[in-house]
Scaffold this motif. Structure first.
Motif, short mmCIF file in Angstrom:
data_model
loop_
_atom_site.label_atom_id
_atom_site.label_comp_id
_atom_site.label_asym_id
_atom_site.label_seq_id
_atom_site.Cartn_x
_atom_site.Cartn_y
_atom_site.Cartn_z
N ALA A 222 0.82 -1.21 0.00
CA ALA A 222 0.00 0.00 0.00
C ALA A 222 0.85 1.26 0.00
O ALA A 222 0.47 2.28 -0.60
N VAL A 223 2.01 1.21 0.67
CA VAL A 223 2.89 2.38 0.69
C VAL A 223 3.38 2.67 -0.72
O VAL A 223 3.36 3.82 -1.19
N ALA A 224 3.83 1.64 -1.44
CA ALA A 224 4.29 1.83 -2.81
C ALA A 224 3.17 2.33 -3.71
O ALA A 224 3.39 3.19 -4.57
N ASP A 225 1.96 1.80 -3.52
CA ASP A 225 0.83 2.24 -4.33
C ASP A 225 0.53 3.72 -4.11
O ASP A 225 0.27 4.47 -5.06
N GLU A 226 0.56 4.14 -2.84
CA GLU A 226 0.28 5.55 -2.54
C GLU A 226 1.37 6.45 -3.13
O GLU A 226 1.08 7.50 -3.74
N VAL A 227 2.62 6.06 -2.93
CA VAL A 227 3.73 6.87 -3.45
C VAL A 227 3.64 6.97 -4.96
O VAL A 227 3.83 8.05 -5.54
N ALA A 228 3.32 5.87 -5.64
CA ALA A 228 3.17 5.90 -7.09
C ALA A 228 2.08 6.86 -7.52
O ALA A 228 2.25 7.63 -8.49
N ALA A 229 0.94 6.82 -6.84
CA ALA A 229 -0.16 7.71 -7.20
C ALA A 229 0.20 9.17 -6.99
O ALA A 229 -0.12 10.04 -7.83
N LEU A 230 0.88 9.46 -5.89
CA LEU A 230 1.28 10.84 -5.60
C LEU A 230 2.30 11.34 -6.62
O LEU A 230 2.19 12.48 -7.11
N LEU A 231 3.27 10.51 -6.95
CA LEU A 231 4.29 10.92 -7.92
C LEU A 231 3.68 11.12 -9.31
O LEU A 231 4.05 12.06 -10.03
N THR A 232 2.77 10.24 -9.68
CA THR A 232 2.10 10.39 -10.98
C THR A 232 1.34 11.70 -11.04
O THR A 232 1.38 12.42 -12.04
N ALA A 233 0.65 12.05 -9.94
CA ALA A 233 -0.09 13.31 -9.89
C ALA A 233 0.81 14.52 -10.00
O ALA A 233 0.40 15.59 -10.47
N LEU A 234 2.07 14.35 -9.59
CA LEU A 234 3.04 15.44 -9.67
C LEU A 234 3.81 15.46 -10.99
O LEU A 234 4.71 16.28 -11.18
N GLY A 235 3.47 14.56 -11.90
CA GLY A 235 4.12 14.54 -13.21
C GLY A 235 5.40 13.77 -13.26
O GLY A 235 6.24 14.00 -14.15
N HIS A 236 5.59 12.82 -12.34
CA HIS A 236 6.78 11.96 -12.36
C HIS A 236 6.31 10.53 -12.66
O HIS A 236 5.89 9.81 -11.75
N PRO A 237 6.35 10.13 -13.92
CA PRO A 237 5.81 8.82 -14.31
C PRO A 237 6.49 7.67 -13.57
O PRO A 237 7.71 7.68 -13.35
N VAL A 238 5.68 6.70 -13.19
CA VAL A 238 6.16 5.55 -12.43
C VAL A 238 6.29 4.35 -13.36
O VAL A 238 5.36 4.02 -14.10
N ALA A 239 7.44 3.67 -13.31
CA ALA A 239 7.69 2.51 -14.15
C ALA A 239 6.94 1.29 -13.62
O ALA A 239 6.48 1.26 -12.47
N ASP A 240 6.86 0.26 -14.46
CA ASP A 240 6.14 -0.96 -14.07
C ASP A 240 6.79 -1.67 -12.89
O ASP A 240 6.11 -2.40 -12.15
N ASP A 241 8.10 -1.46 -12.70
CA ASP A 241 8.79 -2.17 -11.62
C ASP A 241 8.70 -1.44 -10.29
O ASP A 241 9.33 -1.84 -9.31
N GLY A 242 7.92 -0.36 -10.22
CA GLY A 242 7.71 0.31 -8.94
C GLY A 242 8.08 1.79 -8.98
O GLY A 242 8.62 2.29 -9.97
N PRO A 243 7.82 2.49 -7.87
CA PRO A 243 7.96 3.95 -7.87
C PRO A 243 9.36 4.48 -7.51
O PRO A 243 9.55 5.69 -7.45
N GLU A 244 10.33 3.59 -7.29
CA GLU A 244 11.59 4.08 -6.72
C GLU A 244 12.32 5.05 -7.64
O GLU A 244 12.80 6.09 -7.19
N ALA A 245 12.39 4.76 -8.93
CA ALA A 245 13.10 5.66 -9.85
C ALA A 245 12.41 7.02 -9.91
O ALA A 245 13.07 8.07 -9.92
N ALA A 246 11.08 7.01 -9.95
CA ALA A 246 10.33 8.27 -9.97
C ALA A 246 10.52 9.02 -8.65
O ALA A 246 10.60 10.26 -8.64
#
Length: 287
Positions: A222-246
């Motif tokens: 759930a933490v990764a899912d939330e971080v991915a959603a927040l980063l996507t909303a800020l214009g930092h695309p999230v890769a399929d392997d998770g939000p770490e690079a973004a």
């Protein structure tokens, strides 16, 4: 023209100087420190040569009192000087020349020295001392600011306020581990410089403090899912392997890179991310 505190942490890993004055850019004149060696403040009719000379003496292992004695004995202008020194171990030492403008004086104890000149009275140095000794529960830099604030509130420089500075050193404590300068903050010209210095330290702590390992969250579920959603909303695309690079990309823009840990996220970073992102509904658990 100045009141200051030089101090060492109980474990000897941190040394620092905090200072305020009715003087432009006091941080460019008074403080000097070297990690695991010592710290000093030169003020009144400041002798800037005391800074490299004093650190050289401390580097050889001399005590603070001996460093003070060596510096002032060799200085024909010593009657107009004020100096505070702490070494790697032992008590601090303070010198106030008899020609310094009143009120002027200093005190010292194990790992600290407080001093000032052109002060409202001895209560300023008393307040520096009492706040330092009573602030052992605070982080080192915050403890130094608290002592400076106490001196300021007790009367401070009798001419008024203008500048303040904080210098803290720790071996490898600087940005990216590439220097020993943990904190170097200056308020050069401000109507309330001590308060402003405290504000800058809070910003510095947010951006550049290393995370507490005990509080880190795994960047999964759930933490990764939330971080991915927040980063996507800020214009930092999230890769399929998770939000770490973004997350790394975003944190670099926000100057939070010192708080990154691979595979995990600092709660301070997550709180900041939540605060700056557009509203994103929390991810649902289950189907």
């Amino acid at each position: 023209m100045t009141f200051s505190l030089v101090a060492r942490s109980p474990d000897g890993r941190l040394h620092g100087v905090v200072v305020a004055s009715k003087f432009l850019s006091v941080g460019a004149v008074v403080p000097a420190a070297e990690a695991e060696v010592g710290a000093l403040a030169t003020q009144a009719n400041a002798n800037l040569a005391y800074r490299p000379q004093g650190l050289t003496l401390l580097r050889t292992g001399v005590a603070a009192a001996d460093a003070v004695a060596g510096l002032v004995t060799a200085d024909p202008g010593r009657e107009h000087r004020q100096l505070g020194v702490v070494a790697a171990t032992g008590p601090g030492a303070s010198w106030t020349g008899p020609a310094c403008h009143p009120w002027a004086g200093g005190q010292a104890g194990d790992g600290w020295a407080a001093q000032g000149n052109i002060l409202t009275g001895p209560e300023v140095v008393d307040a520096l001392r009492d706040a330092w000794l009573g602030g052992s529960a605070l982080p080192f830099a915050e403890r130094m600011i608290a002592a400076l604030r106490a001196g300021d509130e007790a009367g401070g420089d009798r001419r008024g306020r203008q500048s303040a500075a904080l210098l803290v050193v720790q071996r490898g404590g600087g940005y990216g581990g590439g220097s020993d300068v943990l904190v170097d903050l200056r308020v050069d010209d401000h109507p309330d410089p001590v308060t402003e210095l405290g504000r800058l330290l809070a910003v510095h702590t947010l951006l550049f403090s290393r995370p507490d390992p005990a509080t880190l969250l795994d960047l999964t579920g759930a933490v990764a899912d939330e971080v991915a959603a927040l980063l996507t909303a800020l214009g930092h695309p999230v890769a399929d392997d998770g939000p770490e690079a973004a997350l790394v990309s975003w944190a670099g823009v926000e100057n939070l890179e010192e708080r990154l840990v691979p595979g995990r996220i600092d709660p301070v970073v997550l709180t900041h991310l939540r605060g700056v992102a557009p509203h994103v509904p929390a991810p649902r658990s289950g189907s």
